[in-house]
Design an enzyme around this catalytic site. Sequence first.
Site, short mmCIF file in Angstrom:
data_model
loop_
_atom_site.label_atom_id
_atom_site.label_comp_id
_atom_site.label_asym_id
_atom_site.label_seq_id
_atom_site.Cartn_x
_atom_site.Cartn_y
_atom_site.Cartn_z
CB CYS A 4 65.06 11.37 -24.37
SG CYS A 4 66.40 12.33 -24.26
CB CYS A 7 65.40 11.57 -20.67
SG CYS A 7 64.58 13.25 -21.15
CG ASP A 30 80.41 14.06 -26.91
OD1 ASP A 30 79.45 14.58 -27.33
OD2 ASP A 30 80.80 12.81 -27.58
CG HIS A 46 63.07 16.13 -23.40
ND1 HIS A 46 64.03 15.09 -23.93
CD2 HIS A 46 62.81 16.76 -24.62
CE1 HIS A 46 63.98 14.94 -25.26
NE2 HIS A 46 63.19 15.99 -25.82
CG ASN A 88 75.66 20.23 -33.80
OD1 ASN A 88 76.09 21.08 -34.71
ND2 ASN A 88 76.30 19.34 -33.26
CG HIS A 99 67.38 16.22 -23.82
ND1 HIS A 99 66.94 15.30 -22.76
CD2 HIS A 99 68.02 17.24 -23.19
CE1 HIS A 99 66.96 16.10 -21.65
NE2 HIS A 99 67.50 17.24 -21.88
CG HIS A 101 73.06 18.31 -26.93
ND1 HIS A 101 71.84 18.01 -27.39
CD2 HIS A 101 74.10 18.09 -27.77
CE1 HIS A 101 72.21 17.40 -28.66
NE2 HIS A 101 73.56 17.85 -29.00
CG HIS A 103 78.51 19.70 -28.79
ND1 HIS A 103 78.69 18.41 -28.66
CD2 HIS A 103 77.26 19.69 -29.45
CE1 HIS A 103 77.83 17.66 -29.31
NE2 HIS A 103 76.86 18.40 -29.60
P1 AMP Z 1 74.66 16.22 -31.60
O1 AMP Z 1 75.29 15.62 -32.98
O2 AMP Z 1 74.93 17.67 -31.34
O3 AMP Z 1 73.15 15.83 -31.31
O4 AMP Z 1 75.58 15.65 -30.30
C1 AMP Z 1 75.06 14.59 -29.72
C2 AMP Z 1 76.35 14.16 -28.81
O5 AMP Z 1 76.20 13.18 -27.84
C3 AMP Z 1 77.47 13.50 -29.92
O6 AMP Z 1 78.74 14.19 -29.76
C4 AMP Z 1 77.62 12.12 -29.22
O7 AMP Z 1 79.05 11.74 -28.97
C5 AMP Z 1 77.14 12.30 -27.73
N1 AMP Z 1 76.78 11.15 -27.20
C6 AMP Z 1 75.69 10.29 -27.66
N2 AMP Z 1 75.32 9.47 -26.62
C7 AMP Z 1 76.21 9.61 -25.57
C8 AMP Z 1 76.41 8.80 -24.40
N3 AMP Z 1 75.83 7.94 -23.91
N4 AMP Z 1 77.31 9.24 -23.42
C9 AMP Z 1 77.94 10.57 -23.71
N5 AMP Z 1 77.69 11.17 -24.99
C10 AMP Z 1 77.03 10.56 -25.88
ZN ZN Z 2 65.59 13.87 -23.35
#
Ligand code: AMP
Ligand code: ZN
Length: 115
Positions: A4, A7, A30, A46, A88, A99, A101, A103
């Site tokens: 993940c 994680c 992000d 997680h 989402n 995982h 989250h 926004h």
């Molecule tokens: P979701 O589409 O709601 O699952 O959002 C996942 C978010 O994680 C997206 O907005 C990506 O831009 C962000 N994301 C993915 N990898 C990374 C990373 N390494 N560092 C920061 N944000 C990330």
């Molecule tokens: Zn995780």
Amino acid sequence: MDDCIFCKIVKGQIPCTKVYEDEYTFAFKDINPQAKQHILIIPKEHILTGLNDVNDDNSYIIGKLFYAAKIVSEMLGIDKSGVRIINNTGKDAHQSVQHFHIHVLGGEDMGEGLV
Ligand code: AMP
Ligand code: ZN
């Protein structure tokens, strides 16, 4: 969860721009911001993938995430002008990281679309 990405970010195995952490939560910028300020806030553990996993035992973590969102909004100076918080869950919402989250978006007028 070994594979993940979030994680790994919490463990420091993948770099991030950390904004805040406490006992339960971790917040970072992000990588693909959708607003002037775009922060992700995640549980350190997680314990949830998406909204479907929330139950009576683990629902406290949702409050911890929102409390962290309030603190982060104050830290970034966007609390007074307003923030939009999005989770989402699943295919139709295009959840890309499994995982849980939230926004936290702000720092500019985000209009009336979604939502
Ligand atoms: P979701 O589409 O709601 O699952 O959002 C996942 C978010 O994680 C997206 O907005 C990506 O831009 C962000 N994301 C993915 N990898 C990374 C990373 N390494 N560092 C920061 N944000 C990330
Ligand atoms: Zn995780």
